[in-house]
Design a protein around this motif. Structure first.
Motif, short mmCIF file in Angstrom:
data_model
loop_
_atom_site.label_atom_id
_atom_site.label_comp_id
_atom_site.label_asym_id
_atom_site.label_seq_id
_atom_site.Cartn_x
_atom_site.Cartn_y
_atom_site.Cartn_z
N ASN A 151 -2.78 29.93 -7.71
CA ASN A 151 -1.07 29.63 -7.69
C ASN A 151 -1.35 28.18 -6.18
N LEU A 152 -2.09 27.91 -5.91
CA LEU A 152 -2.86 26.39 -5.03
C LEU A 152 -2.87 25.80 -6.53
N GLY A 153 -3.43 25.75 -7.76
CA GLY A 153 -3.35 24.78 -8.38
C GLY A 153 -4.11 24.17 -9.42
N PHE A 154 -5.42 25.28 -8.93
CA PHE A 154 -6.83 25.59 -9.05
C PHE A 154 -7.24 26.79 -9.57
N ASP A 155 -9.03 26.18 -10.23
CA ASP A 155 -9.44 26.99 -10.90
C ASP A 155 -10.52 27.96 -10.67
N PRO A 156 -10.26 29.65 -10.25
CA PRO A 156 -10.99 29.68 -9.59
C PRO A 156 -12.44 29.93 -10.42
N GLN A 168 1.11 -1.09 0.10
CA GLN A 168 -0.47 0.06 0.51
C GLN A 168 1.16 1.13 -0.27
N ALA A 169 0.27 2.19 -0.91
CA ALA A 169 1.31 3.62 -0.58
C ALA A 169 0.23 5.08 -0.22
N TYR A 170 0.99 6.05 0.73
CA TYR A 170 -0.29 6.74 0.97
C TYR A 170 0.45 7.71 0.56
N HIS A 171 -1.36 8.90 -0.35
CA HIS A 171 -0.34 10.18 -0.83
C HIS A 171 -1.18 10.68 -0.27
N ALA A 172 -1.14 12.11 -0.64
CA ALA A 172 -1.66 13.02 0.16
C ALA A 172 -2.99 13.69 -0.81
N SER A 173 -4.65 14.29 -0.70
CA SER A 173 -5.30 14.82 -1.69
C SER A 173 -5.66 15.90 -1.53
N LEU A 174 -5.64 17.18 -2.01
CA LEU A 174 -6.26 18.15 -1.09
C LEU A 174 -7.02 18.92 -2.36
N SER A 175 -8.41 19.42 -1.98
CA SER A 175 -8.84 19.87 -2.21
C SER A 175 -9.43 21.30 -1.84
N VAL A 176 -9.96 22.55 -2.94
CA VAL A 176 -10.48 23.98 -2.19
C VAL A 176 -11.64 23.89 -2.94
N LEU A 177 -12.55 24.18 -1.40
CA LEU A 177 -13.83 24.23 -1.52
C LEU A 177 -14.41 25.82 -1.44
N ASN A 178 -15.42 26.07 -2.08
CA ASN A 178 -15.96 27.01 -1.77
C ASN A 178 -16.76 27.27 -1.02
N GLY A 198 -19.82 24.86 -0.45
CA GLY A 198 -19.29 23.06 -0.44
C GLY A 198 -18.47 23.00 -2.13
N LYS A 199 -18.41 22.92 -2.63
CA LYS A 199 -18.31 23.56 -4.82
C LYS A 199 -17.39 23.50 -5.34
N GLN A 200 -16.31 22.25 -6.07
CA GLN A 200 -14.72 22.31 -5.66
C GLN A 200 -14.11 23.23 -6.89
N TYR A 201 -13.47 23.70 -6.63
CA TYR A 201 -12.59 24.41 -7.31
C TYR A 201 -11.63 23.63 -8.37
N GLY A 202 -11.86 23.34 -9.11
CA GLY A 202 -11.99 21.45 -10.25
C GLY A 202 -11.05 20.79 -8.99
N LEU A 203 -10.65 19.64 -9.76
CA LEU A 203 -10.17 18.39 -9.48
C LEU A 203 -9.47 18.57 -8.05
N PRO A 204 -9.34 17.46 -7.51
CA PRO A 204 -7.71 17.55 -6.61
C PRO A 204 -6.86 17.19 -6.91
#
Length: 100
Positions: A92-97, A23-33, A36-42
């Motif tokens: 700058n966080l990598g998401f689409d405003p 098993q490998a672990y990774h961190a996912s980051l999402s930014v929500l408005n 509660g809607k996401q600014y694009g994919l995690p």
């Protein structure tokens, strides 16, 4: 103009189908408005530390905010951090405003 948002960090597990015990672990980051809607994919990172560096640099998150939530992340819990971001900071966080 600044908007209220929430950073959501999750510890995700990836299992190698050929070696089910690996098993490998990774961190996912999402930014929500606010709604509660996401600014694009995690976005995916190899570890929590990479997410922490990005959030400190681009979103003004403090070391204390991250430190308080790290234990929960390690237990596999979803971690939320309230933010106030400009469109530029969201980019700058990598998401689409405009995506949310």
């Amino acid at each position: 103009m600044s908007v209220r948002a929430t950073a959501v960090i999750k510890k995700e597990t990836e299992v190698d189908p050929e070696k089910s015990n690996d098993q490998a672990y990774h961190a996912s980051l999402s930014v929500l408005n606010q709604d509660g809607k996401q600014y694009g994919l995690p976005r995916y990172f190899s570890e929590f530390r990479e997410v922490a560096v990005l959030l400190k640099r681009e979103a003004g998150v403090t070391h204390e905010q991250l430190h308080e939530r790290f234990a929960s992340y390690q237990r596999g819990e979803e971690v939320s951090i309230p933010l106030t971001l400009s469109d530029e900071a969201i980019r700058n966080l990598g998401f689409d405003p405009t995506a949310a």
